[in-house]
Motif scaffolding. Structure first.
Motif, PDB file in Angstrom:
ATOM      1  N   GLY A 110       0.829  -1.203   0.000  1.00 44.08           N
ATOM      2  CA  GLY A 110       0.000   0.000   0.000  1.00 44.08           C
ATOM      3  C   GLY A 110       0.858   1.245   0.000  1.00 44.08           C
ATOM      4  O   GLY A 110       1.739   1.404  -0.844  1.00 44.08           O
ATOM      5  N   SER A 114      -1.811   5.361   4.784  1.00 45.12           N
ATOM      6  CA  SER A 114      -2.772   4.636   5.620  1.00 45.12           C
ATOM      7  C   SER A 114      -2.264   4.384   7.028  1.00 45.12           C
ATOM      8  O   SER A 114      -3.024   3.943   7.902  1.00 45.12           O
ATOM      9  N   ALA A 211      -4.523   4.596  -2.187  1.00 45.92           N
ATOM     10  CA  ALA A 211      -3.862   3.487  -1.483  1.00 45.92           C
ATOM     11  C   ALA A 211      -4.424   3.342  -0.075  1.00 45.92           C
ATOM     12  O   ALA A 211      -4.639   2.226   0.415  1.00 45.92           O
ATOM     13  N   THR A 214      -7.846   1.616  -0.111  1.00 44.14           N
ATOM     14  CA  THR A 214      -7.837   0.170  -0.339  1.00 44.14           C
ATOM     15  C   THR A 214      -7.597  -0.621   0.944  1.00 44.14           C
ATOM     16  O   THR A 214      -7.954  -1.796   1.021  1.00 44.14           O
ATOM     17  N   TYR A 215      -7.013   0.021   1.952  1.00 44.26           N
ATOM     18  CA  TYR A 215      -6.820  -0.693   3.224  1.00 44.26           C
ATOM     19  C   TYR A 215      -8.153  -1.112   3.833  1.00 44.26           C
ATOM     20  O   TYR A 215      -8.236  -2.107   4.557  1.00 44.26           O
ATOM     21  N   PHE A 228      -0.891  -6.379   4.810  1.00 42.16           N
ATOM     22  CA  PHE A 228      -0.875  -5.085   4.125  1.00 42.16           C
ATOM     23  C   PHE A 228       0.420  -4.362   4.501  1.00 42.16           C
ATOM     24  O   PHE A 228       0.628  -3.966   5.645  1.00 42.16           O
ATOM     25  N   SER A 230       2.867  -1.234   4.219  1.00 43.56           N
ATOM     26  CA  SER A 230       2.932   0.191   3.890  1.00 43.56           C
ATOM     27  C   SER A 230       4.381   0.663   3.978  1.00 43.56           C
ATOM     28  O   SER A 230       4.938   0.723   5.075  1.00 43.56           O
TER      29      SER A 230
END
Length: 317
Positions: A110, A114, A211, A214-215, A228, A230
């Motif tokens: 990602g 986020s 981005a 989308t989490y 996920f 980042s």
């Protein structure tokens, strides 16, 4: 036993290094899925699978995933006026396909946006909610030749955005080297660039915001095994050290004592980073160890040579 891993976006910035890391370990067969997966080169254990990910149907994605054990999503759409919609809708289809495939693990890359700035139990503020954080990010990018050059390469050398980034870096370099002799032109570049971040109506580009969105497809989702990843604020070309530190949910930051002297911005001088090669190490380590299933995480490492240009994309020999 050989694990078969599909990488979405195998010739891109993050994906190309993940492919190389997988192949160099010797225990993986890799399937590269993109419009032009052969762009990265050839290898005996690398199979290109040509598929336009942004326009692929869920059924086509399921078909692409059916013979693999693990999928690593390094998809990153090209810049354009509809990039937010393209990013979110494409990842939505990828996630549905992953849920309906017999995968052992699904990892997605990602963005810093986020990650939470403080304890998520008491604050909902993420990096993309904070103008001070984004200003510190813009400054840190401008102060790194490796980061600036990579962004120019990605956006397109000579484009208006690329030229403005280079002008801002030049002005910042003048400011840092000799503040007393900063020209009026350079002061104007700095003031106008930073005012867009601190006061402008749209300080953060669409890709980081997409981005972050989308989490939401993953958080709290227990229907399939996901992770996920980042990258931290300073995610740049650089050497592979294979030494890194993992952070869960939070933006990796240096202690308050590292704040740039005299700055009122609480994030100035505190942004940590990792080379694209070392994040690839962390990702492949997670494929092997599977310690962060259902986790949102980042990793940081030392960044020697941050002010040097490095090859931004890995290639197979």
């Amino acid at each position: 036993m050989v694990t078969k891993v599909a990488v979405l976006g195998p010739a891109g910035f993050g994906g190309s290094y993940v492919v190389n890391e997988l192949l160099n370990r010797g225990s993986y067969d890799v399937v590269g899925i993109s419009r032009n997966p052969g762009k990265i080169g050839k290898h005996d254990r690398y199979t290109p699978h040509a598929l336009d990910i942004t326009n692929a149907t869920i059924a086509e994605l399921i078909e692409a995933f059916k013979s693999v054990d693990v999928v690593i999503n390094a998809f990153n759409p090209p810049y354009g006026p509809n990039v937010y919609k393209t990013f979110v809708e494409t990842v939505r289809r990828i996630v549905i396909a992953a849920k309906h495939s017999n995968l052992q693990y699904f990892l997605t890359i990602g963005g810093t946006s986020s990650l939470y700035l403080r304890d998520p139990a008491t604050s909902y503020e993420t990096a993309a909610d904070s103008r001070p954080f984004w200003l510190a990010y813009r400054r840190a990018t401008a102060d790194s030749e490796a980061a600036t050059y990579h962004m120019e390469e990605r956006i397109g050398f000579g484009s208006p955005m690329s030229r403005s980034m280079r002008a801002y870096r030049s002005a910042r370099q003048s400011l840092l080297s000799n503040p007393g002799s900063l020209t009026a032109a350079n002061r104007k570049v700095i003031d106008e660039t930073e005012k867009m971040v601190t006061e402008g109506p749209d300080p953060i580009p669409d890709i980081p915001i997409a981005a972050r969105a989308t989490y939401m497809f993953f958080e709290g989702n227990t229907t399939f095994p996901w992770s996920f990843v980042s990258p931290p604020a300073k995610y740049i070309p650089g050497p592979r050290t294979a030494k890194y530190e993992v952070h869960i949910d939070r933006v990796p930051l240096a202690p308050e004592s590292e704040r740039t002297k005299g700055s009122e911005n609480e994030f100035d001088g505190r942004l940590l980073g990792i080379s694209v090669a070392d994040l690839a190490v962390a990702i492949v380590d997670e494929v092997e160890k599977r310690e962060k299933i259902g986790k949102h995480w980042s990793a940081v490492a030392e960044l020697p040579g941050e002010h040097e240009r490095h090859a931004s994309y890995a290639r197979l020999s």
